[in-house]
Design a protein around this motif. Structure first.
Motif, PDB file in Angstrom:
ATOM      1  N   GLY A 205     -19.561 -88.478 -41.441  1.00  0.00           N
ATOM      2  CA  GLY A 205     -17.604 -88.799 -40.371  1.00  0.00           C
ATOM      3  C   GLY A 205     -18.723 -90.044 -39.881  1.00  0.00           C
ATOM      4  N   ARG A 206     -17.616 -90.904 -38.613  1.00  0.00           N
ATOM      5  CA  ARG A 206     -18.428 -91.857 -38.018  1.00  0.00           C
ATOM      6  C   ARG A 206     -18.728 -91.294 -36.729  1.00  0.00           C
ATOM      7  NH1 ARG A 206     -14.316 -95.572 -37.008  1.00  0.00           N
ATOM      8  NH2 ARG A 206     -15.970 -96.787 -35.747  1.00  0.00           N
ATOM      9  N   SER A 207     -19.813 -91.969 -36.578  1.00  0.00           N
ATOM     10  CA  SER A 207     -20.331 -91.665 -34.933  1.00  0.00           C
ATOM     11  C   SER A 207     -19.453 -91.382 -33.964  1.00  0.00           C
ATOM     12  CB  SER A 207     -21.607 -92.606 -34.777  1.00  0.00           C
ATOM     13  OG  SER A 207     -23.043 -92.421 -33.615  1.00  0.00           O
ATOM     14  N   GLY A 208     -19.929 -90.175 -33.207  1.00  0.00           N
ATOM     15  CA  GLY A 208     -19.275 -89.959 -31.999  1.00  0.00           C
ATOM     16  C   GLY A 208     -18.004 -88.786 -32.693  1.00  0.00           C
ATOM     17  N   THR A 209     -17.720 -88.464 -33.752  1.00  0.00           N
ATOM     18  CA  THR A 209     -17.047 -87.579 -33.860  1.00  0.00           C
ATOM     19  C   THR A 209     -17.441 -86.298 -34.140  1.00  0.00           C
ATOM     20  OG1 THR A 209     -17.486 -87.697 -36.521  1.00  0.00           O
ATOM     21  CG2 THR A 209     -15.809 -89.525 -35.726  1.00  0.00           C
ATOM     22  N   GLY A 210     -18.249 -86.433 -33.431  1.00  0.00           N
ATOM     23  CA  GLY A 210     -18.368 -84.861 -33.151  1.00  0.00           C
ATOM     24  C   GLY A 210     -19.571 -84.017 -33.732  1.00  0.00           C
TER      25      GLY A 210
ATOM     26  N   GLU B  83     -11.637 -84.692 -20.772  1.00  0.00           N
ATOM     27  CA  GLU B  83     -10.717 -85.003 -21.394  1.00  0.00           C
ATOM     28  C   GLU B  83     -11.208 -86.251 -22.602  1.00  0.00           C
ATOM     29  OE1 GLU B  83     -10.151 -87.463 -18.146  1.00  0.00           O
ATOM     30  OE2 GLU B  83      -9.893 -84.308 -18.005  1.00  0.00           O
ATOM     31  N   ASN B  84     -11.948 -85.949 -23.569  1.00  0.00           N
ATOM     32  CA  ASN B  84     -12.494 -86.440 -24.670  1.00  0.00           C
ATOM     33  C   ASN B  84     -11.674 -84.566 -25.440  1.00  0.00           C
ATOM     34  OD1 ASN B  84     -14.322 -87.182 -26.805  1.00  0.00           O
ATOM     35  ND2 ASN B  84     -15.602 -87.507 -25.399  1.00  0.00           N
ATOM     36  N   GLU B  85     -11.489 -85.378 -26.607  1.00  0.00           N
ATOM     37  CA  GLU B  85     -11.514 -83.964 -27.338  1.00  0.00           C
ATOM     38  C   GLU B  85     -11.859 -83.851 -28.528  1.00  0.00           C
ATOM     39  OE1 GLU B  85      -7.046 -83.712 -28.213  1.00  0.00           O
ATOM     40  OE2 GLU B  85      -6.197 -83.136 -26.078  1.00  0.00           O
ATOM     41  N   VAL B  86     -13.209 -83.496 -28.564  1.00  0.00           N
ATOM     42  CA  VAL B  86     -14.350 -83.848 -29.797  1.00  0.00           C
ATOM     43  C   VAL B  86     -13.426 -83.082 -31.122  1.00  0.00           C
ATOM     44  CG1 VAL B  86     -16.251 -83.730 -30.782  1.00  0.00           C
ATOM     45  CG2 VAL B  86     -16.161 -84.253 -28.158  1.00  0.00           C
ATOM     46  N   LEU B  87     -13.510 -81.867 -31.126  1.00  0.00           N
ATOM     47  CA  LEU B  87     -13.189 -81.426 -32.129  1.00  0.00           C
ATOM     48  C   LEU B  87     -11.518 -80.769 -32.466  1.00  0.00           C
ATOM     49  CD1 LEU B  87     -16.256 -79.002 -32.859  1.00  0.00           C
ATOM     50  CD2 LEU B  87     -15.462 -81.175 -34.080  1.00  0.00           C
TER      51      LEU B  87
HETATM   52  N1  LIG Z   1     -22.815 -82.240 -24.432  1.00  0.00           N
HETATM   53  C1  LIG Z   1     -21.982 -82.916 -23.864  1.00  0.00           C
HETATM   54  N2  LIG Z   1     -20.543 -83.251 -22.750  1.00  0.00           N
HETATM   55  C2  LIG Z   1     -20.125 -84.123 -22.553  1.00  0.00           C
HETATM   56  N3  LIG Z   1     -19.627 -84.240 -23.695  1.00  0.00           N
HETATM   57  C3  LIG Z   1     -20.528 -84.719 -24.650  1.00  0.00           C
HETATM   58  C4  LIG Z   1     -21.787 -83.171 -24.988  1.00  0.00           C
HETATM   59  N4  LIG Z   1     -22.332 -83.310 -26.212  1.00  0.00           N
HETATM   60  C5  LIG Z   1     -21.575 -84.319 -26.997  1.00  0.00           C
HETATM   61  N5  LIG Z   1     -20.449 -85.280 -26.362  1.00  0.00           N
HETATM   62  C6  LIG Z   1     -19.389 -85.754 -26.888  1.00  0.00           C
HETATM   63  O1  LIG Z   1     -19.174 -85.397 -27.615  1.00  0.00           O
HETATM   64  C7  LIG Z   1     -18.630 -86.696 -28.591  1.00  0.00           C
HETATM   65  C8  LIG Z   1     -18.959 -86.582 -29.827  1.00  0.00           C
HETATM   66  O2  LIG Z   1     -20.502 -86.186 -29.933  1.00  0.00           O
HETATM   67  P1  LIG Z   1     -21.644 -86.214 -30.893  1.00  0.00           P
HETATM   68  O3  LIG Z   1     -23.160 -86.489 -30.041  1.00  0.00           O
HETATM   69  O4  LIG Z   1     -21.650 -84.220 -31.530  1.00  0.00           O
HETATM   70  O5  LIG Z   1     -21.377 -87.161 -32.136  1.00  0.00           O
HETATM   71  P2  LIG Z   1     -21.798 -87.173 -33.643  1.00  0.00           P
HETATM   72  O6  LIG Z   1     -20.980 -87.117 -34.228  1.00  0.00           O
HETATM   73  O7  LIG Z   1     -22.886 -86.612 -33.856  1.00  0.00           O
HETATM   74  O8  LIG Z   1     -22.571 -88.903 -33.792  1.00  0.00           O
HETATM   75  P3  LIG Z   1     -23.612 -89.411 -33.589  1.00  0.00           P
HETATM   76  O9  LIG Z   1     -23.593 -90.221 -35.016  1.00  0.00           O
HETATM   77  O10 LIG Z   1     -24.199 -90.848 -33.436  1.00  0.00           O
HETATM   78  O11 LIG Z   1     -24.755 -88.827 -33.749  1.00  0.00           O
HETATM   79  C9  LIG Z   1     -18.969 -87.729 -27.733  1.00  0.00           C
HETATM   80  O12 LIG Z   1     -18.128 -88.542 -27.957  1.00  0.00           O
HETATM   81  C10 LIG Z   1     -19.835 -87.206 -26.636  1.00  0.00           C
HETATM   82  O13 LIG Z   1     -19.714 -88.123 -25.635  1.00  0.00           O
END
Ligand SMILES: Nc1ncnc2c1ncn2[C@@H]1O[C@H](COP(=O)(O)OP(=O)(O)OP(=O)(O)O)[C@@H](O)[C@H]1O
Ligand SMILES: [Mg+2]
Lengths: 266, 257
Positions: free
Chosen positions: B47-52, B26-30
């Motif tokens: 982008g902030r942490s966790g924005t994908g 359910e986690n819509e990342v992009l």
């Molecule tokens: N292989 C995966 N399986 C499930 N969820 C994932 C996977 N990879 C990333 N996510 C989820 O996607 C979201 C974005 O993750 P991502 O690692 O791209 O963040 P980020 O922007 O790089 O953050 P950071 O700055 O902390 O590295 C997070 O909520 C993470 O839980």
């Protein structure tokens, strides 16, 4: 492994059962991939040899020590019951049956499940969580071939060899005790020992050792590969490698012996 | 801009993302991200942490597949590639990991040889060793050749990681948070290295970061990823002239730390 995951809240049977079948499915996929890649060049020969050394040579002293003690103690403990019937001359034969047919593959496998299996699980697990496996992938190298195929081959090849050592040294341990008590000569001991052992018994033991070796390598790699973020994940991968492979080894032991006996009864 | 020029640029794009969508359960990342990267350009993704952000470059390198949308990298549609074609494409992409991802059972030299031995089989042993020394020298760490990653500092590991990706002479570099966890002085050095790689090896780069100093010094262009979409693109000054509170809070946060 994409495709093996089930939706989060919708269980087909129950959470545990679904998880169990999902892991069986994953394992089948993993094994299938192993057989697909093991015969396809390029081969990572030097890595396979390095892993054989890691698995085989580094476990050899532990296996030999355990084997010697097992043979010696087993003989010591069996003597009183046999001497009640005045059958101490049966000792070599009894010990040989126990060691060659049952103990050598099983004990070797259990020791290696603990020593090698946990090592593989932890090593691959930490490579997974620190993105080293992904780093191989993006540098256009096949990490499955380099890491998984080489390790599974190494355990499959080396555990039978270690079991062979276990058998030899275990019998030697037994001989030492028999020699001290009954003053039997080396030649006489081994002649008596192999009286009740058939060639087929060797085959079954070798098959067992191969299957156990394959199991240890495969389970360690699977657990390492699916480790999730953090040091916790690495510990869990190491731990579950040992528990799962031991569990499977016991099941396989029973299955193989049952099948082998059924075949022989025909 | 004249029309012919625009068409020329469309054809030349190193990366073209359109409407890229990616969710984990359910986690819509992009949610429909669009981004174009032109040859030779350094694009910073903030982008902030966790924005994908990491997910985005993993999609670009084919480690993850987008759920929908179009991902074109170096003229190829990543989602349509066979395993073999994907490997060939990856040889042209360098990926510097957030965690450096050095192989800790190998020395620095073996780390650098690893991709080389497997992908440049025609090179002699001597040529391979020379290649290793050249890239290691380029990142200023020739003296670490025989050391293990555990003996290096965080900044040195980052450099070795970058060297390892440079060794296959990639056309496109993807840096995942190159300065995360480093002190300001080391960060400045890494920023300079990223610029040097750009001019010396003629690479195109995407630099992912939440460090504005890094963004400012390494980026020709900055794109801000917010809630799964690129909200603002332009030079550093242009982007932060925007009065959108989400962008401003990002700016304030970095400079009040
Ligand atoms: N292989 C995966 N399986 C499930 N969820 C994932 C996977 N990879 C990333 N996510 C989820 O996607 C979201 C974005 O993750 P991502 O690692 O791209 O963040 P980020 O922007 O790089 O953050 P950071 O700055 O902390 O590295 C997070 O909520 C993470 O839980
Ligand atoms: Mg990230």
């Amino acid at each position: 492994m994409a495709g093996a995951e089930f939706p989060k809240d919708k269980y087909i049977l129950s959470r545990r059962l679904d998880g169990f079948f999902a892991s069986l499915y994953r394992m089948a996929g993993f094994i299938g991939r192993f057989f697909k890649e093991v015969f396809r060049p390029p081969f990572e020969f030097s890595e396979i040899i390095r892993q054989c050394y890691e698995v085989g040579y580094k476990s050899l002293s532990l296996i030999c020590m355990t084997a010697f003690i097992t043979g010696l103690v087993f003989t010591k403990q069996s003597r009183p019951s046999l001497s009640e019937f005045g059958a101490t001359s049966w000792l070599p034969s009894l010990v040989a049956i126990a060691i060659l047919k049952a103990l050598a593959p099983l004990v070797t496998a259990l020791i290696c499940a603990g020593k090698v299996g946990s090592n593989i699980g932890a090593e691959l697990g930490s490579m997974k969580v620190t993105e080293q496996i992904e780093a191989m992938e993006v540098s256009a190298t096949n990490p499955f071939k380099f890491l998984v195929v080489s390790r599974i081959l190494a355990t499959t090849i080396m555990i039978p060899i270690l079991a062979f050592f276990f058998g030899g040294i275990g019998l030697f341990g037994s001989y030492v005790d028999v020699h001290l008590h009954e003053n039997t000569s080396f030649a006489l001991f081994f002649e008596a020992a192999f009286q009740k052992i058939q060639f087929a018994d060797f085959y079954v033991s070798i098959v067992k050792a191969i299957v156990f070796g394959f199991t240890i390598g495969t389970v360690g790699c699977i657990q390492g590969y699916k480790a999730t973020k953090g040091t916790m994940g690495v510990g869990r991968a190491a731990n579950s490698s040992v528990v799962i492979s031991m569990f499977l080894i016991f099941i396989e032991e029973v299955l193989i012996v049952t099948v082998a006996n059924a075949i022989r009864a025909i | 801009m004249p029309l012919s020029n625009t068409i020329q640029q469309e054809k030349n794009r190193v990366i073209a993302l359109s409407n890229v969508y990616k969710a984990f359960d359910e986690n819509e990342v992009l949610r429909g991200a669009n981004l174009d990267v032109l040859p030779g350009e350094n694009v910073v993704v903030l982008g902030r942490s966790g924005t994908g952000k990491s997910v985005l470059i993993k999609i670009i390198s084919g480690m993850l597949l987008a759920d929908s949308g179009h991902v074109e990298v170096l003229g190829q549609d990543v989602s349509r590639l066979s395993q073999r074609e994907l490997q060939a494409l990856r040889l042209r992409i360098g990926f510097s990991f957030q965690s450096s991802a050095l192989y800790d059972s190998m020395t620095v030299q073996e780390n650098l040889l690893f991709p080389l031995v497997r992908n440049k089989r025609h090179l002699s042993r001597k040529e391979k060793n020379t290649a290793v020394e050249t890239v290691l020298d380029a990142v200023g760490l020739l003296q670490t050749l025989k050391q293990y990653p555990s003996e290096l500092s965080g900044g040195q590991r980052k450099r070795v990681g970058i060297a390892r990706t440079l060794i296959l002479q990639p056309e496109l570099m993807l840096y995942d948070e190159p300065t995360a966890g480093l002190d300001p002085i080391t960060s400045t050095e890494i920023n300079a290295l990223i610029r040097e790689v750009q001019s010396r090896f003629k690479t195109t780069s995407i630099i992912i970061t939440h460090d504005l100093a890094c963004a400012k010094s390494t980026g020709d262009r900055v794109a801000i990823l917010l809630d799964g979409l690129f909200h603002k693109e332009g030079t550093f000054a242009e982007v932060f002239a925007d009065k959108d509170p989400r962008i401003q809070s990002f700016y304030d946060y970095n400079f009040t730390q």
